[in-house]
Write an enzyme that holds these catalytic residues in place. Structure first.
Site: not given
Ligand code: MIG
Length: 716
Positions: A374, A377, A459
């Protein structure tokens, strides 16, 4: 006629149907180690390039320059109001700030598609798109959001008889303007001073996808369990809560293969740690849920807590090994994210990728089956999260990255951060656990990431609008070479509700990746959260997913071996039918199933376009002969779903997990004149009129669903 000096352009075929046109403002630089193109050699072809027009005897003119390539020096700050770089940040001098621009004539007889992960309609022209990976604002991405988590500088053009791909092999910031700047032009610009195009020509979209996979990589193979149902939520805070969740699924007889652990499991947001009190024994948890046929996947963030003095070794080892990004003066680069101040692996370096790969051993030792990556980017912030809301602060464009001949600035590898993190994670899993197919789920990606990871679209919100744009988004990913995709079922941000959740679940049966996921603090959305009636129907949807697994598994094989999408726009299957190009609220699941979901509140019927051929209603066997339009009933629980005449579909008896044995299976043949064939793992079915041969014989029951029979919800 050639406008640019010969020394500033190169052109040759790399495949009988792929031609490379490469322009440079000044000198060509050597290829990078991270080049995603997999076809290096020059081959003979029938393409002709005269300096202005690229043509091929099979298709005529493929592309025509409207003006000579030109350049200017550029900066990067925002694009259509979206922040792309730190305020005041400058692109370093040299190639980083040299923009090269190409103007192509727009083909008004064609429609333009591709460009990967976007929020708008599947058909991209007219429009303006940039390629720069960002974590879009949490207030909710929408049609105007210029940049999303993933970047795909790949454009597709389709007109009857021709499917043309245009891959801009540039990891720098780039943008594609399709008829907005100039009504009659496609304008493509990229930083880096070079425009390296691969032009792919094919007779059909399917052939084009195959060529794109040959050029940039075939989608990864996925294990069967990953095609089952995944349950996730940000906010499952305790090991015991996970165990209880799994028992609920089992008590309620709802199929489930995977549970995802979000950042809650970590010890103070340290990647590669478990919270000692809340998740005291992850291995025991993996065994406990494993005994019920369920696997665990853990989230991992790239930001490593900047903590060099505690027993947490990851930061220390990574610093000692020189694996993290550093400022120009050699000091560690740090930015804020979940663990507050964090260090970031420089995935552009092979040694750093190797080191990162080795870290996966921590998860494997604890029985974790796959890794969810996650914030890659990368998403970085201006102040510590522990101090409250923080705004984004992108990595400086001039930060050094890579090593040796590939030493460069962040601006060149920004779009590759998630891609190379996926590569490092995948290769680590492969090295450490060679007996199993690695499974990686990533948020950020680039063209080529399909080799290393599957992805979800980030998201979304619990909004009908986001449900409606899911099909165009997922089919566009497939057209862009990434077939293994899904979105958060029910919506991530915001509170979902019974009707929206149900409609989402019935559509998600057909997502290549099927995961229910939601944000911290939002309303519960497990399959039973909306009462017994909804639960009953939702169980039916998940069961249907499991019944369709042999069919989906075959589609995943075709994705892996031929680059074919799993969810396909209608025009992909019916490229000669102009009407098929217009209905992006329907899709083909493989070549045999047509879906027409409901994506609006209160609606219990909808108009459906039936492309040429016979269409058998999945639920009743009523047959419609296309091409035609019909208004169709679509009560909750019966999403309009049709099987295509001339095809066969294998179905298994429902089971609670892919780890359970298959207790029965059936082949449904939807007859059409003449012969046909279909396969599932280990079995081939062939038929001609009433003669049916199954090889090896006997394993499944065979039913010919004749046009005059009526059935009702006829599961095997
Ligand atoms: O700032 O890990 O897209 O699926 O639940 C949010 C918490 C960070 C973004 C991800 C989302 C995940 C969430 N993350």
């Amino acid at each position: 006629m050639s406008w640019t000096p010969a020394s500033h352009q190169r052109h040759h075929a790399v495949h009988p149907h792929i031609y490379r046109l490469h322009f440079a403002l000044t000198d060509f630089r050597p290829a990078r180690s991270w080049n995603v193109v997999e076809l290096p050699t020059e081959v003979p072809s029938q393409f002709e390039w005269n300096g202005t027009i690229l043509s091929h005897p099979g298709w005529g003119v493929l592309l025509e320059l409207a003006a000579p390539p030109d350049g200017r020096s550029a900066q990067l700050s925002d694009y259509h109001g979206q922040l792309l770089a730190r305020p005041g940040d400058q692109l370093p001098a040299g190639p980083a700030s040299q923009e090269i621009r190409l103007r192509l004539r727009r083909d008004h007889k064609a429609a333009y598609y591709g460009l990967g992960q976007r929020m708008g309609p599947m058909r991209r022209d007219p429009g303006s798109f940039c390629n720069w990976t960002v974590d879009p604002p949490s207030s909710g991405h929408h049609r105007g959001t210029a940049s999303m988590y993933q970047a795909h500088p790949y454009l597709m053009l389709h007109r009857p008889g021709l499917a043309l791909g245009l891959f801009l092999n540039s990891s720098w910031f780039s943008r594609f303007d399709l008829g907005l700047e100039h009504e009659d032009e496609i304008v493509i610009c990229t930083l880096g001073g070079e425009a390296d195009f691969y032009v792919l020509a094919a007779a059909t979209p399917a052939e084009l996808n195959h060529q794109l996979a040959e050029l940039t990589g075939f989608p990864m193979q996925v294990p069967l369990w990953s095609l089952g149902f995944h349950q996730s939520r940000w906010g499952y805070r305790e090991q015991s809560e996970i165990a209880e969740l799994v028992s609920q699924f089992r008590r309620r007889q709802i199929p489930l293969d995977v549970v995802h652990l979000d950042i809650d499991y970590m010890d103070d947001f340290r990647s590669f740690s478990f919270h000692p009190e809340r998740f005291p024994d992850p291995r025991a948890l993996a065994e406990e849920v494993g005994a019920q046929g369920v696997r665990l996947v853990t989230i991992i963030d790239p930001g490593i807590r900047f903590d060099l003095h505690s027993p947490y070794e990851v930061a220390r080892q990574g610093s000692a090994g020189g694996h993290f990004l550093r400022n120009r003066d050699g000091s560690p680069f740090s930015a804020y994210c979940w663990p507050d101040a964090a260090l970031f692996t420089d995935y552009a370096r092979a040694d750093a990728r190797h080191w990162w790969g080795e870290q996966q051993g921590f998860l494997l030792d604890r029985g974790i089956a796959g890794v969810w990556i996650d914030m890659n980017e990368p998403a970085t912030f201006a102040s510590p999260f522990s101090e409250g809301f923080s705004s984004q602060l992108p990595v400086p464009l001039g930060l050094p990255s890579g090593s040796g001949d590939d030493l460069t600035v962040h601006a060149e590898v920004h779009n590759l951060y998630g891609h190379q993190m996926a590569q490092a994670t995948h290769q680590g899993l492969q090295r450490l656990r060679p007996e199993e197919t690695p499974w990686v789920l990533t948020r950020s990606a680039f063209v080529g990431t399909q080799k290393w990871a599957i992805s979800w679209m980030g998201d979304n919100h619990s909004w009908w609008e986001h449900l409606a744009l899911t099909l165009p988004q997922l089919v566009s990913m497939g057209l862009s070479g990434s077939p293994l995709v899904g979105v958060d079922i029910g919506g991530f941000f915001g509170n979902t509700h019974a009707e929206l959740f149900e409609r989402w679940m019935e559509q998600a049966v057909f997502y290549p990746f099927m995961r229910n996921h939601s944000a911290l603090g939002t309303r519960a959305q497990e399959p039973w959260a909306f009462g017994a009636e909804v639960e009953e129907r939702v169980r039916g949807h998940i069961q249907l997913r499991y019944q369709l697994l042999p069919y989906l598994q075959e589609l995943a094989r075709l994705a892996h071996e031929q680059g074919l999408p799993i969810l396909r726009p209608l025009f992909f299957e019916f490229p000669a039918d102009p009407e098929s190009a217009l209905h992006e609220d329907q899709a083909m699941f493989g070549d045999a199933i047509l879906i027409a979901p409901i994506t609006r509140p209160g609606h219990t019927h909808r108009q459906i376009y039936f492309p040429p051929g016979s269409w058998y209603d999945f639920w009743s066997n009523q047959v419609v002969e296309g091409p035609t339009f019909r208004v169709w009933d679509a009560p909750l629980g019966k999403m309009p779903t049709f099987c295509r005449g001339g095809r066969a579909i294998p179905l298994d008896a429902p089971r609670l997990s892919t780890q359970e044995p298959i207790s029965g299976c059936i082949w449904w043949i939807f007859p059409e004149e003449g012969k046909g064939s279909a396969r599932r793992a280990g079995q081939v079915l062939e038929w001609q009129d009433d003669q049916v041969v199954l090889e090896p014989p006997g394993a499944c029951e065979i039913v010919i669903r004749r046009k005059d029979t009526r059935i009702s919800r006829d599961y095997p």
